[in-house]
Write an enzyme that holds these catalytic residues in place. Structure first.
Site: not given
Ligand code: COA
Ligand code: ZN
Length: 306
Positions: A207, A240, A13-14
């Site tokens: 971590h 990240c 994952r990370d």
């Molecule tokens: N899994 C899959 N899709 C997701 C989701 C999830 N957990 N959460 C939201 N989405 C989708 C929504 O359905 C939407 O899809 P669409 O555009 O097709 O309708 C889109 O993502 C945007 O949703 P929204 O609620 O507006 O989210 P956002 O654009 O504000 O983004 C996160 C927020 C959290 C979803 C996004 O920033 C993210 O996935 N970040 C992950 C960060 C990460 O992995 N960091 C490293 C590990 S710590």
């Molecule tokens: Zn990390």
């Protein structure tokens, strides 16, 4: 009897979320199986996040399905989630444990998940309630527990308050994440000692990232405070995408070797772990190996075998 330390390999994952090369589902599963074959007791196999935000983690449901279909794969698999939608996707994929991310800074909460620190806490409380009903374990990880690339040093008292709140609310594990690899062993010792004193060590984990080459020293400092759970990443993959300057996690290769040499039981076969590490390097083409000298380790294992 040797004292046990539980390592969770977060490389799939990370590690993979931050690689320029995106692996296929089959390659991700191959890597996870190689890590499991080395006896690593827990693996974070992927995340349920927006595939637009982190393309490398698309298809984590297929990773779970592939692992489930293999009768000889029994290693507990954890999925990282950033929100409620992630929880539902993880549950539907059959995850028995999820890592939900909390934040010690507003800057990181906003950049990583487009929410405030309080939003992340409220959602985590909701997830804890759902997870109890669904019999899913929750690891609450406090991101940027030492320092944030946007807001600077994190307040240790704030981190302790968040930790207390979520241990009190029933989180199965509480992990302090040095997301950008900025902590030093003295900081780690002070914070982990305080937390162990308040809560005992059984649910606490750390971590570390190795950005400043202090990853192993930080593991040692936390071990000295009594911490017995660590995240690390095969071949030191990691970082990240939303935290500028962060490099890989401390390498499982190095952590397992150090802890075993210190007399702890990790359940890990170092020879097989080396094979998993080689595979991680081959598959990604970018992974820097852990700090350990492969030649030394190979010679050492040969001598033991022979
Ligand atoms: N899994 C899959 N899709 C997701 C989701 C999830 N957990 N959460 C939201 N989405 C989708 C929504 O359905 C939407 O899809 P669409 O555009 O097709 O309708 C889109 O993502 C945007 O949703 P929204 O609620 O507006 O989210 P956002 O654009 O504000 O983004 C996160 C927020 C959290 C979803 C996004 O920033 C993210 O996935 N970040 C992950 C960060 C990460 O992995 N960091 C490293 C590990 S710590
Ligand atoms: Zn990390």
């Amino acid at each position: 009897m040797k004292e046990r330390i539980v390592i969770t390999d977060v490389g799939p994952r990370d590690g993979l979320q931050n690689q320029s090369k995106i692996l296929s589902i089959e390659q991700r599963v191959e890597l996870i199986r190689a890590i499991a074959a080395a006896g690593v007791p827990q693996i974070e196999v992927g995340s349920f996040v927006s595939p637009r935000a982190v393309p490398a983690m698309a298809g984590t449901d297929q990773v779970f399905a592939a692992l489930d279909s293999q009768s000889d794969y029994r290693t507990p698999s954890i999925a990282l989630i950033p929100n409620l939608k992630g929880y539902e996707l993880a549950r539907d994929a059959g995850a028995k444990a999820v890592t939900m991310v909390l934040y010690a800074s507003e800057g990181m909460a906003e950049k990583n998940s487009a929410m405030s620190m309080t939003d992340a806490e409220d959602i985590t409380m909701k997830i804890l309630r759902l997870a109890k009903q669904d019999e899913i374990e929750v690891v609450a990880t406090i991101a940027v527990a030492f320092s944030c690339p946007f807001d600077g040093p994190s307040d240790p008292l704030l981190v302790q308050n968040i930790a207390s709140k979520f241990i009190g609310a029933g989180a199965d594990q509480l992990v302090l994440a040095d997301t950008i690899g900025s902590a030093d062993p003295q900081q780690v010792r002070l914070l982990t000692e305080a937390l162990v004193k308040s809560h005992g060590a059984s649910q606490l984990g750390c971590h570390f990232h190795d950005t400043r080459a202090m990853g192993l020293a930080n593991v040692y400092a936390a071990v000295e405070s009594g911490i017995r759970r660590f995240d690390s990443s095969i071949a030191g993959l990691g970082g990240c995408p939303f935290a500028p300057g962060a490099t890989g996690n401390v390498a499982t290769d190095d952590v397992a070797m150090m802890l075993q040499q210190m007399g702890f039981e990790t359940g890990i076969d170092l020879g097989r772990l080396m094979k998993a590490s080689d595979l991680a390097e081959t598959l990604t083409g970018t992974a820097a190996p852990g700090g350990r000298s492969k030649a030394w380790l190979q010679g050492h294992l040969d001598k033991q075998a022979g």
